[in-house]
Design a protein around this motif. Structure first.
Motif, short mmCIF file in Angstrom:
data_model
loop_
_atom_site.label_atom_id
_atom_site.label_comp_id
_atom_site.label_asym_id
_atom_site.label_seq_id
_atom_site.Cartn_x
_atom_site.Cartn_y
_atom_site.Cartn_z
N UNK A 115 0.82 -1.21 0.00
CA UNK A 115 0.00 0.00 0.00
C UNK A 115 0.86 1.27 0.00
N UNK A 116 0.74 2.04 -1.08
CA UNK A 116 1.52 3.27 -1.22
C UNK A 116 0.84 4.39 -0.43
N UNK A 117 1.63 5.11 0.40
CA UNK A 117 1.06 6.16 1.25
C UNK A 117 1.62 7.55 0.92
N UNK A 118 2.71 7.58 0.15
CA UNK A 118 3.30 8.90 -0.19
C UNK A 118 4.11 8.79 -1.47
N UNK A 119 4.01 9.84 -2.30
CA UNK A 119 4.79 9.91 -3.54
C UNK A 119 5.47 11.26 -3.62
N UNK A 120 6.77 11.24 -3.76
CA UNK A 120 7.54 12.48 -3.98
C UNK A 120 7.74 12.63 -5.48
N UNK A 121 6.96 13.52 -6.08
CA UNK A 121 6.98 13.69 -7.53
C UNK A 121 8.21 14.49 -7.97
N UNK A 122 8.65 14.31 -9.21
CA UNK A 122 9.81 15.07 -9.71
C UNK A 122 9.45 16.53 -9.97
N UNK A 123 10.47 17.36 -9.96
CA UNK A 123 10.29 18.80 -10.20
C UNK A 123 10.19 19.07 -11.69
N UNK A 124 9.14 19.78 -12.08
CA UNK A 124 8.95 20.10 -13.50
C UNK A 124 10.06 21.03 -13.98
#
Length: 207
Positions: A115-124
């Motif tokens: 179960x995924x609880x957090x995603x650190x997305x890349x910087x545009x």
């Protein structure tokens, strides 16, 4: 000849006696029994038909479940424009010459994470080299880095993952995509695994 005529007379005599007896002796219970057997035959026929319909319905539902399962399989959008990495990222382009690509994690990866609880997305706007860490995913079991399948710059990140990180579990190949990249070297896509090669890698990796 006489024997033949005698046998013939005996046959007709026996038949007439049987007919006469059947006409004279017609117990009502025989009629009732015949009706009961006929009704029982009809009932059995209906039961057989119902069983066959039930079996056909069950078979149809089974086929429908198989079709539904296949429709959400890990390679639902599998095509010549989709490639995979050994670190379980996928990259999809609309065409071979397209320099834009969508990146995400495979169904195998999300199952391993839990179960995924957090995603650190890349910087545009940020540029990455092939294999660089572009994002991070945290689950109830562990944290994992997401690597760039190829070199390029980030043109869009999936903002929905901030509020709904579980999209990676529910729809890793569609709604759970991580980012979109502008490829700086499209030729690097040729180094990635196609569907069959990725399947073979998974088999070997599980041994």
């Amino acid at each position: 000849m006489l024997f033949f005529l005698g046998s013939l007379l005996l046959f007709f005599d026996t038949r007439d006696c049987w007919v006469a007896r059947s006409q004279v002796v017609s117990p009502p219970y025989l009629v009732k029994e015949s009706r009961r057997l006929f009704a029982l035959f009809n009932l059995n026929t209906h039961i057989v038909i119902m069983l066959r319909v039930t079996r056909l319905t069950s078979h149809a539902l089974h086929i429908a479940r198989i079709s539904q399962a296949r429709s959400i399989a890990p390679f639902r959008f599998a095509s010549q424009h989709v490639r995979y990495t050994k670190s379980h990222e996928w990259l999809r382009r609309e065409s071979d010459g397209d320099k834009m690509a969508t990146v995400g994690v495979t169904d195998h990866a999300q199952k391993a994470l839990g179960e995924v609880v957090f995603v650190e997305a890349p910087e545009v706007g940020k540029e990455f080299g092939k294999g660089d860490v572009i994002a991070a995913v945290e689950s109830v079991k562990a944290a994992s880095d997401i690597n760039a399948p190829v070199s390029g710059s980030i043109v869009e990140a999936n903002d929905e993952l901030a509020e709904s990180p579980e999209l990676i579990n529910k729809s890793p190949l569609e709604k759970g995509w991580i980012c979109k990249m502008q490829l700086s070297n499209p030729e690097e896509v040729n180094d990635l695994l196609d569907e069959e090669a990725y399947k073979a890698f998974l088999v070997e990796d599980e041994k």
